[in-house]
Scaffold this motif. Sequence first.
Motif, PDB file in Angstrom:
ATOM      1  N   ALA A  71      -4.595  11.357   5.423  1.00 38.64           N
ATOM      2  CA  ALA A  71      -5.006  10.595   6.608  1.00 38.64           C
ATOM      3  C   ALA A  71      -4.100  10.914   7.783  1.00 38.64           C
ATOM      4  O   ALA A  71      -3.060  11.562   7.620  1.00 38.64           O
ATOM      5  CB  ALA A  71      -4.943   9.109   6.299  1.00 38.64           C
ATOM      6  N   ASN A  72      -4.497  10.450   8.959  1.00 35.49           N
ATOM      7  CA  ASN A  72      -3.679  10.597  10.166  1.00 35.49           C
ATOM      8  C   ASN A  72      -2.354   9.852  10.006  1.00 35.49           C
ATOM      9  O   ASN A  72      -2.186   9.062   9.068  1.00 35.49           O
ATOM     10  CB  ASN A  72      -4.462  10.052  11.359  1.00 35.49           C
ATOM     11  N   THR A  75      -2.395   5.754   9.700  1.00 33.72           N
ATOM     12  CA  THR A  75      -2.973   5.286   8.436  1.00 33.72           C
ATOM     13  C   THR A  75      -2.098   5.710   7.262  1.00 33.72           C
ATOM     14  O   THR A  75      -1.891   4.951   6.311  1.00 33.72           O
ATOM     15  CB  THR A  75      -4.391   5.881   8.260  1.00 33.72           C
ATOM     16  N   ARG A  78       1.012   3.584   6.949  1.00 27.60           N
ATOM     17  CA  ARG A  78       0.645   2.246   6.471  1.00 27.60           C
ATOM     18  C   ARG A  78       0.329   2.264   4.976  1.00 27.60           C
ATOM     19  O   ARG A  78       0.656   1.333   4.249  1.00 27.60           O
ATOM     20  CB  ARG A  78      -0.543   1.696   7.258  1.00 27.60           C
ATOM     21  N   SER A  79      -0.276   3.360   4.519  1.00 27.23           N
ATOM     22  CA  SER A  79      -0.680   3.376   3.110  1.00 27.23           C
ATOM     23  C   SER A  79       0.508   3.519   2.158  1.00 27.23           C
ATOM     24  O   SER A  79       0.380   3.213   0.988  1.00 27.23           O
ATOM     25  CB  SER A  79      -1.697   4.490   2.858  1.00 27.23           C
ATOM     26  N   LYS A  87       4.348  -2.559   7.020  1.00 27.50           N
ATOM     27  CA  LYS A  87       3.075  -2.079   7.615  1.00 27.50           C
ATOM     28  C   LYS A  87       3.156  -2.130   9.141  1.00 27.50           C
ATOM     29  O   LYS A  87       2.621  -1.264   9.838  1.00 27.50           O
ATOM     30  CB  LYS A  87       1.896  -2.915   7.105  1.00 27.50           C
ATOM     31  N   TYR A 341      -6.271  10.842  14.556  1.00 28.13           N
ATOM     32  CA  TYR A 341      -6.258   9.371  14.575  1.00 28.13           C
ATOM     33  C   TYR A 341      -7.557   8.823  15.169  1.00 28.13           C
ATOM     34  O   TYR A 341      -8.188   7.934  14.605  1.00 28.13           O
ATOM     35  CB  TYR A 341      -5.046   8.872  15.370  1.00 28.13           C
ATOM     36  N   GLU A 344     -10.498   9.436  12.712  1.00 30.75           N
ATOM     37  CA  GLU A 344     -10.496   8.661  11.466  1.00 30.75           C
ATOM     38  C   GLU A 344     -10.460   7.155  11.702  1.00 30.75           C
ATOM     39  O   GLU A 344     -11.016   6.386  10.937  1.00 30.75           O
ATOM     40  CB  GLU A 344      -9.294   9.075  10.607  1.00 30.75           C
ATOM     41  N   HIS A 345      -9.793   6.752  12.758  1.00 26.60           N
ATOM     42  CA  HIS A 345      -9.618   5.321  12.950  1.00 26.60           C
ATOM     43  C   HIS A 345     -10.710   4.721  13.816  1.00 26.60           C
ATOM     44  O   HIS A 345     -11.122   3.588  13.625  1.00 26.60           O
ATOM     45  CB  HIS A 345      -8.247   5.045  13.565  1.00 26.60           C
TER      46      HIS A 345
END
Length: 446
Positions: A71-72, A75, A78-79, A87, A341, A344-345
Amino acid sequence: MAAPRGEFTSRFGFLMAASGSAVGLGNIWGFPTNAASNGGAAFLFVYLILAFALAYPALMAELIIGRYARANAVTALRSISPGDKSKIAALVVGFTGIITVTFILSFYAIVSGWMIAYFFDPLARLLGYGGVAQWLTTDAILRDAAFVVLFMAVTVFIISAGVQEGIEKWASRLMPSLIIILILLILYVLTLPGAMDGLKAYLVPDFSSIADPTLLVDAMGQAFFSLSLGVGTMLVYGSYISKQENLPTTGGLVALLDISIAVLAGLLILPAMYVALANGVEIFDSQGGLIAGPGLIISVLPALFNTMGVIGIFVALGFFLLMTIASLTSSISMLEVPVAYAVEHHGLQRSKAAAIIGSIVTLISLTIVFNFDPMFDIVVTYTTEMSQPLLGFAFCIFVAWIWRRNDILKEIKQGAPEAEQGLFWKIWPFYVKFVCPVAILIVYFQ
Ligand code: PFF
């Protein structure tokens, strides 16, 4: 919703893309001049140690997070963050990276625009357009603005085409060309009178400067900028690597390519400067140091090429083509960070995201062009000297202190099943946990 994610089709494709991001103006311009003003091979020596001991572990941190999360930057961070507080920190670090890389691209596009203008100059002279050549090489707002727009348009064009058809395809064409042009230029310049003095200035170490704190700071800044660290570029490229790939080896190859091309570039730039000196061009500034700023690339070297007659036209073409390629493979990696970003977001179409974000970067660049003196240095300092090292520090903290160790090992083992017994796993976790953060902070506060 967002389109399916891209993936590099081969190790070669990834290597070209990631080393394309790493190899840029920082290698060909920054490294040789840093070396020359910091004790020649003494700088090289410290740089090699820092690049392998600090920058490579930080590079691996980004690649591993990226491939794990697919992911970007926002994300992905955060993951790997288990709690609410981490987070939020992930959000702040991810966004700061996106903003920093946007501003790095905005000044990079201006300098890259100069490279294109100076590439067209010998062409214009060859075709007999003296007036055009004069316009191309005269410092002016209109010229800078025109070439910023051109450079950003090409960057947007490549990024719009996606990971395989844009980034991988173009990097796989451009990077081998860059290496060939660089080697040909070195071989030619080394035959010219004065070149050996340049080699001496580059390769004979002045170990008295090793204790100088500016050498350490310069070497570390150079290593971080050169490996494109801290701003999410390598994280995003890492997110496009296949799960079958051996990450420690592949990342090591990227670092090795980046360092080798910087070292090679020194074999071109310093001999070229001393050849220029032998031809009557001034290469020292008023304090007696070698001219290192924009003056080196847009006045010393062109003055040298002008003393070479017809062959100088072809050498100038080759040199500025080299600089343009180096800039472009770096700029696409920068634009990919916010574009990934947005796609994907926010579910934006890739080409739309590239056009919108590319236009925003162009507007920032043009604002700098119109207010060059107060703004250019401030943007460079804030992004590369303040923000980038702190973000590099944050990435190390995320990997080593926030992310679960087991997940990291599992991710590395995907393409390297024996990794747990290997040297990398014995050393790297300790490095990113203790050595990198402490070293980055020490050097930062210097
Ligand atoms: N590594 C590039 C160079 O050496 O010129 C500069 C760079 C590229 C910095 C990408 C940051 C980045 F995200």
